[in-house]
Scaffold this motif. Structure first.
Motif, PDB file in Angstrom:
ATOM      1  N   ARG A  97       0.831  -1.209   0.000  1.00  0.00           N
ATOM      2  CA  ARG A  97       0.000   0.000   0.000  1.00  0.00           C
ATOM      3  C   ARG A  97       0.863   1.255   0.000  1.00  0.00           C
ATOM      4  NH1 ARG A  97      -2.842  -3.459   3.450  1.00  0.00           N
ATOM      5  NH2 ARG A  97      -4.991  -3.903   2.783  1.00  0.00           N
ATOM      6  N   MET A  98       1.863   1.270   0.867  1.00  0.00           N
ATOM      7  CA  MET A  98       2.722   2.447   0.983  1.00  0.00           C
ATOM      8  C   MET A  98       3.648   2.588  -0.216  1.00  0.00           C
ATOM      9  SD  MET A  98       3.674   2.094   5.018  1.00  0.00           S
ATOM     10  CE  MET A  98       4.675   3.561   4.964  1.00  0.00           C
ATOM     11  N   VAL A  99       4.221   1.475  -0.668  1.00  0.00           N
ATOM     12  CA  VAL A  99       5.176   1.522  -1.777  1.00  0.00           C
ATOM     13  C   VAL A  99       4.488   1.976  -3.060  1.00  0.00           C
ATOM     14  CG1 VAL A  99       6.675   0.131  -3.250  1.00  0.00           C
ATOM     15  CG2 VAL A  99       6.729  -0.184  -0.779  1.00  0.00           C
ATOM     16  N   PHE A 100       3.411   1.282  -3.440  1.00  0.00           N
ATOM     17  CA  PHE A 100       2.743   1.621  -4.691  1.00  0.00           C
ATOM     18  C   PHE A 100       1.941   2.917  -4.574  1.00  0.00           C
ATOM     19  CE2 PHE A 100       3.004  -3.138  -5.140  1.00  0.00           C
ATOM     20  CZ  PHE A 100       3.999  -3.104  -6.096  1.00  0.00           C
ATOM     21  N   GLY A 101       1.496   3.243  -3.360  1.00  0.00           N
ATOM     22  CA  GLY A 101       0.813   4.515  -3.188  1.00  0.00           C
ATOM     23  C   GLY A 101       1.744   5.689  -3.421  1.00  0.00           C
ATOM     24  N   ALA A 102       2.933   5.645  -2.801  1.00  0.00           N
ATOM     25  CA  ALA A 102       3.916   6.711  -3.020  1.00  0.00           C
ATOM     26  C   ALA A 102       4.389   6.733  -4.469  1.00  0.00           C
ATOM     27  CB  ALA A 102       5.100   6.518  -2.076  1.00  0.00           C
ATOM     28  N   ALA A 103       4.580   5.560  -5.069  1.00  0.00           N
ATOM     29  CA  ALA A 103       5.016   5.517  -6.467  1.00  0.00           C
ATOM     30  C   ALA A 103       3.950   6.075  -7.396  1.00  0.00           C
ATOM     31  CB  ALA A 103       5.352   4.078  -6.859  1.00  0.00           C
ATOM     32  N   ALA A 104       2.679   5.822  -7.106  1.00  0.00           N
ATOM     33  CA  ALA A 104       1.605   6.348  -7.948  1.00  0.00           C
ATOM     34  C   ALA A 104       1.522   7.870  -7.858  1.00  0.00           C
ATOM     35  CB  ALA A 104       0.273   5.721  -7.537  1.00  0.00           C
ATOM     36  N   VAL A 105       1.674   8.414  -6.646  1.00  0.00           N
ATOM     37  CA  VAL A 105       1.619   9.874  -6.484  1.00  0.00           C
ATOM     38  C   VAL A 105       2.754  10.545  -7.246  1.00  0.00           C
ATOM     39  CG1 VAL A 105       1.828  11.742  -4.806  1.00  0.00           C
ATOM     40  CG2 VAL A 105       0.399   9.762  -4.290  1.00  0.00           C
ATOM     41  N   THR A 106       3.967  10.033  -7.072  1.00  0.00           N
ATOM     42  CA  THR A 106       5.108  10.640  -7.768  1.00  0.00           C
ATOM     43  C   THR A 106       5.028  10.423  -9.281  1.00  0.00           C
ATOM     44  OG1 THR A 106       6.389   8.619  -7.343  1.00  0.00           O
ATOM     45  CG2 THR A 106       6.621  10.430  -5.775  1.00  0.00           C
ATOM     46  N   ALA A 107       4.495   9.279  -9.726  1.00  0.00           N
ATOM     47  CA  ALA A 107       4.372   9.028 -11.166  1.00  0.00           C
ATOM     48  C   ALA A 107       3.342   9.966 -11.793  1.00  0.00           C
ATOM     49  CB  ALA A 107       3.986   7.573 -11.413  1.00  0.00           C
ATOM     50  N   VAL A 108       2.236  10.200 -11.105  1.00  0.00           N
ATOM     51  CA  VAL A 108       1.228  11.135 -11.626  1.00  0.00           C
ATOM     52  C   VAL A 108       1.794  12.545 -11.679  1.00  0.00           C
ATOM     53  CG1 VAL A 108      -0.994  12.204 -11.118  1.00  0.00           C
ATOM     54  CG2 VAL A 108      -0.738   9.728 -10.935  1.00  0.00           C
ATOM     55  N   LEU A 109       2.527  12.952 -10.626  1.00  0.00           N
ATOM     56  CA  LEU A 109       3.128  14.280 -10.614  1.00  0.00           C
ATOM     57  C   LEU A 109       4.132  14.438 -11.753  1.00  0.00           C
ATOM     58  CD1 LEU A 109       3.601  17.000  -9.180  1.00  0.00           C
ATOM     59  CD2 LEU A 109       5.313  15.853  -7.761  1.00  0.00           C
ATOM     60  N   THR A 110       4.962  13.443 -11.947  1.00  0.00           N
ATOM     61  CA  THR A 110       5.955  13.504 -13.018  1.00  0.00           C
ATOM     62  C   THR A 110       5.302  13.536 -14.389  1.00  0.00           C
ATOM     63  OG1 THR A 110       7.513  12.273 -11.626  1.00  0.00           O
ATOM     64  CG2 THR A 110       7.966  12.350 -13.983  1.00  0.00           C
ATOM     65  N   ALA A 111       4.297  12.674 -14.600  1.00  0.00           N
ATOM     66  CA  ALA A 111       3.629  12.628 -15.902  1.00  0.00           C
ATOM     67  C   ALA A 111       2.854  13.912 -16.180  1.00  0.00           C
ATOM     68  CB  ALA A 111       2.686  11.427 -15.951  1.00  0.00           C
ATOM     69  N   ALA A 112       2.270  14.510 -15.147  1.00  0.00           N
ATOM     70  CA  ALA A 112       1.522  15.753 -15.347  1.00  0.00           C
ATOM     71  C   ALA A 112       2.447  16.889 -15.768  1.00  0.00           C
ATOM     72  CB  ALA A 112       0.775  16.117 -14.061  1.00  0.00           C
ATOM     73  N   ILE A 113       3.585  17.023 -15.073  1.00  0.00           N
ATOM     74  CA  ILE A 113       4.543  18.077 -15.439  1.00  0.00           C
ATOM     75  C   ILE A 113       5.085  17.836 -16.840  1.00  0.00           C
ATOM     76  CG2 ILE A 113       6.741  19.129 -14.837  1.00  0.00           C
ATOM     77  CD1 ILE A 113       6.176  18.502 -11.939  1.00  0.00           C
ATOM     78  N   ASN A 114       5.367  16.598 -17.137  1.00  0.00           N
ATOM     79  CA  ASN A 114       5.903  16.270 -18.461  1.00  0.00           C
ATOM     80  C   ASN A 114       4.886  16.557 -19.552  1.00  0.00           C
ATOM     81  OD1 ASN A 114       7.710  15.280 -20.358  1.00  0.00           O
ATOM     82  ND2 ASN A 114       7.006  13.164 -20.111  1.00  0.00           N
ATOM     83  N   LEU A 115       3.627  16.204 -19.311  1.00  0.00           N
ATOM     84  CA  LEU A 115       2.592  16.433 -20.322  1.00  0.00           C
ATOM     85  C   LEU A 115       2.356  17.919 -20.551  1.00  0.00           C
ATOM     86  CD1 LEU A 115       0.448  15.262 -22.204  1.00  0.00           C
ATOM     87  CD2 LEU A 115      -1.137  15.197 -20.256  1.00  0.00           C
ATOM     88  N   VAL A 116       2.323  18.680 -19.465  1.00  0.00           N
ATOM     89  CA  VAL A 116       2.159  20.130 -19.611  1.00  0.00           C
ATOM     90  C   VAL A 116       3.325  20.722 -20.394  1.00  0.00           C
ATOM     91  CG1 VAL A 116       2.081  22.309 -18.341  1.00  0.00           C
ATOM     92  CG2 VAL A 116       0.732  20.370 -17.553  1.00  0.00           C
ATOM     93  N   GLY A 117       4.540  20.257 -20.108  1.00  0.00           N
ATOM     94  CA  GLY A 117       5.698  20.750 -20.841  1.00  0.00           C
ATOM     95  C   GLY A 117       5.622  20.424 -22.319  1.00  0.00           C
ATOM     96  N   LEU A 118       5.164  19.218 -22.656  1.00  0.00           N
ATOM     97  CA  LEU A 118       5.053  18.839 -24.063  1.00  0.00           C
ATOM     98  C   LEU A 118       3.992  19.664 -24.791  1.00  0.00           C
ATOM     99  CD1 LEU A 118       5.330  14.940 -23.820  1.00  0.00           C
ATOM    100  CD2 LEU A 118       7.063  16.543 -24.649  1.00  0.00           C
ATOM    101  N   LEU A 119       2.925  20.000 -24.072  1.00  0.00           N
ATOM    102  CA  LEU A 119       1.878  20.810 -24.696  1.00  0.00           C
ATOM    103  C   LEU A 119       2.295  22.264 -24.841  1.00  0.00           C
ATOM    104  CD1 LEU A 119      -1.306  19.324 -22.945  1.00  0.00           C
ATOM    105  CD2 LEU A 119      -0.430  18.841 -25.242  1.00  0.00           C
TER     106      LEU A 119
END
Length: 365
Positions: A97-119
């Motif tokens: 729960r803790m491992v994948f929960g933290a990984a999901a939060v950081t992955a969403v944050l990273t993908a959001a910043i990356n997507l905004v940058g690409l747009l």
């Protein structure tokens, strides 16, 4: 002198008389057997119990499979490759729960910043212009369009790098604190791990930036110089979080722990990276279906991803980083603990912290 010629005894003493010979039985008769010796018997007539036989004390042979015990996800002894990989997987399963929960939060944050940058840094127009030039374009026109495309690509790559560094720093700090508790088998909550890691995240970001820049500078000149900082400074992040020193002290600690075992550390880190990249490519392949089909299409037509393709690829990246991302970070932390157990006897300290009675030191004879 006596009559027999032997020395006489002391003055005033008498020589003992020789005993008479035992009577000889008549010829043809067997002499009676000697009387049995009298044995002690208890007053009650019971036979006394036999005396216990002496047995030397047996020395306890340590079980090298578990070392000083296994209170958490790894045994407290110098680890081999299987132990390190198994420890990372065990931590992911036990604290999923803790491992994948933290990984999901950081992955969403990273993908959001990356997507905004690409747009924001839209390179679609540059790609279309390069595609529309055709074979009649001059070298100067082709060079101008390629330089414009290169500038947009570098800008989007820089945004991607910043997002990746930010997500990696948060995930590494959190998982390092979690693994510090998991090795001892102690319970830990998400709030406790985040509270302990938060004060160290900003300096850890600076450490991660320096580490990444050293690798990039080394890669510009040659691949081999990039391997040197990649390996020697690989354990700086867990050393910074768990030892609570400064950034420079963490770099020095990493060099000290890796020295003498450079190729072993490099091989384990490389294997963990290859495993993570292979699994991530399998997960993201269905979400990059458009780019995959373009390989079998018309080679003269340049593939230009649409906004829908970028969003779909971001979703695949989030899923891959959530599942695979923690593996490399956990392997790095376990490798740091293994190097300290090998060089500094940290297994004894961990056993005491876990409440395991450690064997006394051997006596000097």
């Amino acid at each position: 002198m006596t009559e027999t010629g032997g020395p006489s005894g002391p003055e005033g003493t008498e020589r003992p008389k020789p005993q008479a010979d035992a009577p000889t039985p008549p010829q043809g008769e067997v002499p009676p057997p000697p009387a049995p010796e009298q044995q002690w018997q208890s007053p009650s007539g019971a036979t006394p119990p036999p005396l216990p036989s002496y047995q030397p004390p047996q020395q306890q042979v340590p079980n090298w499979k578990v070392g000083l015990g296994r209170p958490g996800v790894i045994p407290l002894r110098p680890l081999n490759l299987t132990d390190i990989l198994d420890g990372a997987v065990t931590a992911m399963r036990k604290y999923w729960r803790m491992v994948f929960g933290a990984a999901a939060v950081t992955a969403v944050l990273t993908a959001a910043i990356n997507l905004v940058g690409l747009l924001l840094v839209d390179t679609t127009g540059d790609l279309e212009q390069v595609r529309d030039l055709g074979p009649a374009a001059t070298d100067q026109e082709l060079m101008n369009q390629m330089l414009g495309l290169l500038g947009g690509t570098l800008a989007s790559s820089f945004i991607t790098l910043v997002a990746t560094l930010l997500g990696t720093t948060i995930l590494t700090g959190f998982l390092t604190v979690l693994m510090g508790k998991a090795v001892l088998g102690k319970p830990v909550t998400f709030k406790e791990a985040l509270k302990e890691a938060t004060p160290r995240l900003l300096p850890l970001l600076g450490l991660t930036v320096l580490y990444t820049l050293a690798i990039l500078v080394g890669a510009i000149f040659c691949l081999l110089p990039a391997i040197i900082p990649y390996t020697f400074w690989a354990l700086a992040s867990p050393a910074f979080i768990l030892e609570r020193g400064t950034v420079m002290e963490a770099f020095r600690r990493s060099v000290k722990l890796v020295s003498g075992m450079f190729w072993r550390v490099f091989g384990i880190l490389l294997l963990a990276y290859v495993i993570s990249s292979f699994l991530a490519s399998i997960i993201t392949l269905p979400f990059s279906f458009g780019a995959f089909l373009s390989i079998f299409g018309n080679l003269d037509q340049m593939y230009i991803p649409s906004t829908g393709d970028l969003i779909l690829q971001s979703v695949g990246t989030v899923i891959a980083q959530t599942i695979v991302g923690p593996f490399t970070a956990l392997v790095t932390v376990i490798l740091y603990i293994d190097q300290r157990m090998r060089r500094e006897g940290m297994d004894i300290e961990l056993a005491r912290a876990a409440g395991i009675a450690t064997p006394p030191p051997p006596q000097a004879w």
